[in-house]
Design an enzyme around this catalytic site. Structure first.
Site, mmCIF file in Angstrom:
data_model
loop_
_atom_site.group_PDB
_atom_site.id
_atom_site.type_symbol
_atom_site.label_atom_id
_atom_site.label_comp_id
_atom_site.label_asym_id
_atom_site.label_seq_id
_atom_site.Cartn_x
_atom_site.Cartn_y
_atom_site.Cartn_z
ATOM 1 N N GLY A 186 0.767 -1.228 0.000
ATOM 2 C CA GLY A 186 0.000 0.000 0.000
ATOM 3 C C GLY A 186 0.802 1.284 0.000
ATOM 4 N N ASP A 187 2.099 1.202 0.324
ATOM 5 C CA ASP A 187 2.955 2.392 0.312
ATOM 6 C C ASP A 187 4.381 1.958 -0.024
ATOM 7 O OD1 ASP A 187 3.768 5.031 0.550
ATOM 8 O OD2 ASP A 187 3.947 4.967 2.739
ATOM 9 N N LEU A 188 4.498 1.206 -1.121
ATOM 10 C CA LEU A 188 5.749 0.513 -1.400
ATOM 11 C C LEU A 188 6.707 1.370 -2.221
ATOM 12 C CD1 LEU A 188 7.282 -1.991 -0.804
ATOM 13 C CD2 LEU A 188 6.164 -3.147 -2.706
ATOM 14 N N ASN B 266 10.491 2.191 2.116
ATOM 15 C CA ASN B 266 9.785 1.196 2.927
ATOM 16 C C ASN B 266 10.221 -0.228 2.600
ATOM 17 O OD1 ASN B 266 8.437 3.118 4.363
ATOM 18 N ND2 ASN B 266 6.594 3.056 3.093
#
Length: 289
Positions: free
Chosen positions: A196-198, A202
C-alpha cells in the site's frame, strides 16, 4: 535514560526496556532503538496522530508476515497501541540492494500478491478505515475499478483542489477519464494483499542482503497499485520487476496503466506537501488523456 520518559510506561514495563535512543528519519513519527534483555527493538511513536494509525500499520505488518515467503521478511510486532508500535530490530546494510536482492524482492512480492485475498477493501472491519493518516472508504467490494475511481482518486483529487495544491482544471481532466475507469484499471484479476505504500524507503536491505518490508498501509486491491508505487520515486531495479513478472506474469499493457495507479499517492503527496506534486498529478492525468 531520559528518553525513556518519551515512551508509554506500559511499553517500558512490558518489554523491560533499559534504554531508548532516538533515531533519525520519518516526517511524522518519533523513532527509537530500545535496549531490552532480549536484544534491541525498534519503536515508533506518533504524537497527535489520529486514533488507529499505529494499529492499522501493525495489522498490515502481521498480514504481510503471514504470507511472506523467505525472499522477503516482515518485522515481528512486539507491542502495539494508539501510542506506540514496537517491532523486531533490523540491522540495515550499508549499501544498496545487489542484483540478487532485487531478484529476491521481485519473487517475494509476487508470492505476497499471489496469496488468497477475500475482496477489495479493508483487512478487517474492526480496524479504522484509513491509508496511513488519511481516512478512506475501505468497505469491501468486488468492483476494483469503481473502488479505485470513486473511493480513492475522486475524493483525493477534490481534497487536493480544495487545499489549493492542485489546479482546478484537474477535475475536468478526471471527468474525461472517468468513463474509461475499467480500461485504465486493467484486466480483471483476483484481489491481492497490498503493501500500500511501497516506495524504496519502505524496503530495507539488511546486512545479510535480505529484503524487509516496513511501514505498510495495507489493504486488499489490485497488485498493479504496489508496482506503480515502486516506480514513483525509483529505487527498485529492472531485475526486481523482471523476476516479479517471471513469477507472477503481469497483464499486457501494465506499463501504460502506471500513471493511473500513481494518482492516489501523488494526490496524497499534493495534499500533504504541495510543491511540485500538484504538477505531477496534472502530468499523469494528461498522459492518460
Amino acid at each position: 535514560m531520559a528518553h525513556l520518559e518519551q515512551l508509554p510506561r506500559d511499553l517500558v514495563d512490558e518489554l523491560r526496556v533499559t534504554d531508548a535512543r532516538p533515531l533519525s528519519g520519518g516526517d511524522s513519527a518519533n523513532a527509537f532503538r530500545l535496549d531490552t534483555p532480549d536484544g534491541p527493538l525498534f519503536a515508533k511513536t506518533m504524537p497527535g496522530s489520529p486514533v488507529g494509525v499505529l494499529p492499522v500499520e501493525a495489522a498490515g505488518l502481521e498480514a504481510l508476515r503471514a504470507v511472506a515467503p523467505e525472499e522477503v521478511r516482515v518485522p515481528r510486532v512486539h507491542h502495539v497501541s494508539d501510542a506506540a508500535l514496537v517491532l523486531e530490530w533490523i540491522e540495515e546494510g550499508s549499501g544498496g540492494p545487489d542484483r540478487a536482492a532485487e531478484r529476491s524482492m521481485g519473487i517475494g512480492l509476487a508470492a505476497v500478491h499471489g496469496a488468497r485475498a477475500p475482496h477489495f477493501g479493508w483487512l478487517s472491519p474492526e480496524l479504522p478505515e484509513r491509508i496511513g493518516s488519511v481516512p478512506v472508504d475501505l468497505t469491501p467490494t468486488n468492483d476494483w475499478s469503481d473502488f479505485l475511481l470513486h473511493r480513492r482518486i475522486e475524493p483525493l483529487l477534490r481534497e487536493a483542489v480544495d487545499s489549493g495544491n492542485l489546479d482546478p482544471a484537474a477535475s475536468a481532466l478526471l471527468a474525461e477519464l472517468a468513463p474509461r475507469a475499467a480500461e485504465l484499471a486493467g484486466p480483471s484479476e483476483p484481489p491481492s494483499l497490498l503493501h500500500g505504500d511501497l516506495w524504496a524507503g519502505n524496503r530495507v536491505v539488511d546486512r545479510s542482503g535480505a529484503n524487509w518490508l516496513i511501514d505498510p498501509s495495507s489493504f486488499y486491491g489490485h497488485r498493479e497499485y504496489d508496482l506503480a508505487m515502486m516506480q514513483l520515486f525509483g529505487g527498485f531495479g529492472r531485475e526486481c520487476f523482471a523476476a516479479y513478472d517471471d513469477a507472477h506474469p503481469l497483464a499486457d499493457g501494465w506499463h501504460d496503466r502506471v500513471p493511473w495507479y500513481q494518482l492516489p499517492p501523488l494526490l496524497i503527496h499534493a495534499i500533504r506537501f504541495g510543491g511540485g506534486y500538484g504538477g505531477a498529478v496534472m502530468r499523469a492525468l494528461r498522459r492518460l488523456s
